[in-house]
Design an enzyme around this catalytic site. Structure first.
Site, short mmCIF file in Angstrom:
data_model
loop_
_atom_site.label_atom_id
_atom_site.label_comp_id
_atom_site.label_asym_id
_atom_site.label_seq_id
_atom_site.Cartn_x
_atom_site.Cartn_y
_atom_site.Cartn_z
N GLU A 114 -6.63 107.21 41.40
CA GLU A 114 -6.98 108.47 42.06
C GLU A 114 -6.61 108.46 43.54
O GLU A 114 -6.14 109.45 44.07
CB GLU A 114 -8.49 108.77 41.89
CG GLU A 114 -8.88 109.20 40.49
CD GLU A 114 -8.14 110.47 40.05
OE1 GLU A 114 -7.86 111.32 40.90
OE2 GLU A 114 -7.84 110.58 38.85
N GLN A 137 -2.16 113.27 47.32
CA GLN A 137 -0.96 113.58 48.12
C GLN A 137 0.32 112.92 47.58
O GLN A 137 1.30 112.81 48.30
CB GLN A 137 -1.09 113.12 49.59
CG GLN A 137 -2.46 113.12 50.16
CD GLN A 137 -2.83 114.47 50.72
OE1 GLN A 137 -2.01 115.37 50.74
NE2 GLN A 137 -4.07 114.63 51.12
N TYR A 182 -14.12 115.20 45.09
CA TYR A 182 -13.16 115.22 43.99
C TYR A 182 -13.03 113.84 43.33
O TYR A 182 -13.17 113.69 42.11
CB TYR A 182 -11.79 115.72 44.49
CG TYR A 182 -10.70 115.32 43.56
CD1 TYR A 182 -10.53 115.99 42.35
CD2 TYR A 182 -9.91 114.21 43.84
CE1 TYR A 182 -9.57 115.57 41.45
CE2 TYR A 182 -8.95 113.79 42.94
CZ TYR A 182 -8.78 114.47 41.75
OH TYR A 182 -7.86 114.06 40.86
N ASP A 239 -9.29 119.83 41.82
CA ASP A 239 -8.16 119.51 42.70
C ASP A 239 -7.22 120.73 42.73
O ASP A 239 -7.55 121.78 42.18
CB ASP A 239 -7.43 118.24 42.22
CG ASP A 239 -6.69 118.45 40.90
OD1 ASP A 239 -6.90 119.50 40.25
OD2 ASP A 239 -5.89 117.57 40.52
N CYS A 241 0.52 125.01 33.76
CA CYS A 241 0.33 126.12 34.70
C CYS A 241 0.88 125.68 36.06
O CYS A 241 0.15 125.49 37.03
CB CYS A 241 -1.16 126.48 34.80
SG CYS A 241 -1.42 127.99 35.75
N SER A 243 2.49 115.96 56.98
CA SER A 243 1.84 117.25 56.72
C SER A 243 1.59 118.05 58.00
O SER A 243 1.67 119.26 57.99
CB SER A 243 0.55 117.03 55.95
OG SER A 243 -0.29 116.19 56.69
S1 SF4 Z 1 -1.17 131.86 30.92
FE1 SF4 Z 1 0.27 131.25 32.51
S2 SF4 Z 1 -0.79 131.67 34.42
FE2 SF4 Z 1 -2.31 131.73 32.80
S3 SF4 Z 1 -3.16 129.65 32.78
FE3 SF4 Z 1 -1.51 129.71 31.29
S4 SF4 Z 1 0.30 129.04 32.38
FE4 SF4 Z 1 -1.24 129.57 33.92
#
Ligand code: SF4
Length: 354
Positions: A34, A39, A117, A135, A189, A301
């Site tokens: 972790e 970073q 976290y 996170d 996502c 950063s």
């Molecule tokens: S549908 Fe698309 S925007 Fe929504 S959680 Fe899934 S990958 Fe992310």
């Protein structure tokens, strides 16, 4: 709420990446991974994790290590306070907790270098305690699925997301739930162009339904970046050079670099060698200039570093150039010391050119 957890865990069990720290419930190894992954991308952090885990298989091994060895192994990973805290905390666990990692969330949180976290990650992954991890990946998933516009870097946002994650967490499988939501954020996502058609949450995702994926999550602050101009003096006298241990409260603490002159702005060669800082540094020492490198740009950063390496040959002893924190070493021994990535790149280039 239950559906959210069911969907992501089912997705995780099929899609998760096989990562070495996922095949253990050893709190020490989980902590190590972790800290390394803060970073740092997984592909970059992996080699460091394996190196640390084999050099220091238990917290006691790490506690006993010399700090120079810890810093050398960390070299190139950046954010060096992580390595210093890791080492210091290992010594506390070895002495105060007799080498056994604490299993109570509050005790874990009280350790240096461990924030909410990381404490939640250790408590849930190693001890299956119901503490939600939040996170950057989790913020992204939650803000998109629930259409939350509160800035994730505001105190109100932190509270809101933390509360929601703790409501959603699967109390029976908190470790699995946390791993699943983090992994979903990391590989499904994604920040840009996620393929929502493959996502297990697309039927309940507000951002997907309202075509607001690029707008979420919201951030309110922009990081201020400071420019710094560094001139490293690479001294040579009879095959020896001077290196300096950075002990001040600045970047790269406890690493080694060359004697340094920092200026407020970029200087031409004439301006640099005519400057008061240079005169103060070199004093009466007789020298010739061997080379002045082009600018090495290094981005952190909060800082943009513009560095030049000024190589000089001393005609007589350079003992007057050695400050309290500096040491004299053989030129070829520099590789034994932990140096900032910027210096390492310069050294690599120099070796190639010779
Ligand atoms: S549908 Fe698309 S925007 Fe929504 S959680 Fe899934 S990958 Fe992310």
């Amino acid at each position: 709420m239950k559906r959210f957890s069911k969907e992501i865990i089912a997705w995780y069990l099929i899609n998760k990446r096989d990562l070495p720290w996922r095949n253990t419930n050893d709190a020490y190894l989980i902590w190590l991974s972790e800290i390394i992954l803060q970073q740092t991308r997984v592909d970059q952090g992996m080699a460091y994790y394996l190196k640390f885990a084999s050099n220091f298989p238990t917290v006691k091994h790490l506690a006993k290590a010399h700090s120079d060895k810890v810093m050398k192994l960390w070299q190139g990973l950046g954010y060096y306070s992580r390595a210093r805290n890791l080492h210091e905390t290992s010594q506390i666990i070895a002495s105060v907790y007799k080498g056994k990692f604490p299993d109570v969330y509050e005790d874990i949180l009280s350790l240096k270098g461990i924030g909410e976290y990381t404490a939640a990650a250790i408590a849930s992954f190693a001890f299956n305690k119901p503490h939600a991890v939040v996170d950057g990946n989790v913020y992204r998933v939650l803000s998109r699925v629930f259409g939350i516009e509160t800035p994730i870097d505001s105190s109100m946002g932190k509270k809101e997301f933390y509360q929601l994650a703790n409501e959603l967490i699967d109390k029976k499988n908190p470790g699995l739930f946390n791993q699943a939501i983090m992994e979903l954020g990391a590989i499904q996502c994604k920040p840009i162009n996620p393929d929502c058609s493959l996502c297990p949450l697309n039927a309940m995702c507000v951002a997907f339904a309202k075509k607001r994926i690029t707008e979420l999550p919201v951030k309110e602050k922009k990081t201020k970046v400071r420019n710094r101009f560094l001139y490293y003096i690479v001294v040579n006298y009879k095959g020896k050079t001077i290196i300096n241990k950075r002990i001040g409260n600045d970047i790269w603490k406890n690493l080694y670099d060359f004697p340094l002159i920092e200026t407020a702005k970029e200087l031409s060669e004439t301006e640099f060698f005519g400057s008061e800082q240079w005169q103060q540094f070199i004093g009466e020492t007789s020298y010739t200039i061997t080379s002045v490198s082009s600018i090495h740009k290094h981005i952190l950063s909060h800082q943009k570093i513009f560095a030049r390496f000024v190589e000089i040959n001393c005609k007589s002893s350079f003992s007057k150039l050695v400050s309290d924190t500096a040491i004299i070493i053989n030129n070829k021994d520099i590789q034994k010391y932990a140096v900032p990535r910027l210096v390492d790149i310069y050294l690599e280039k120099r070796i190639k050119e010779k």
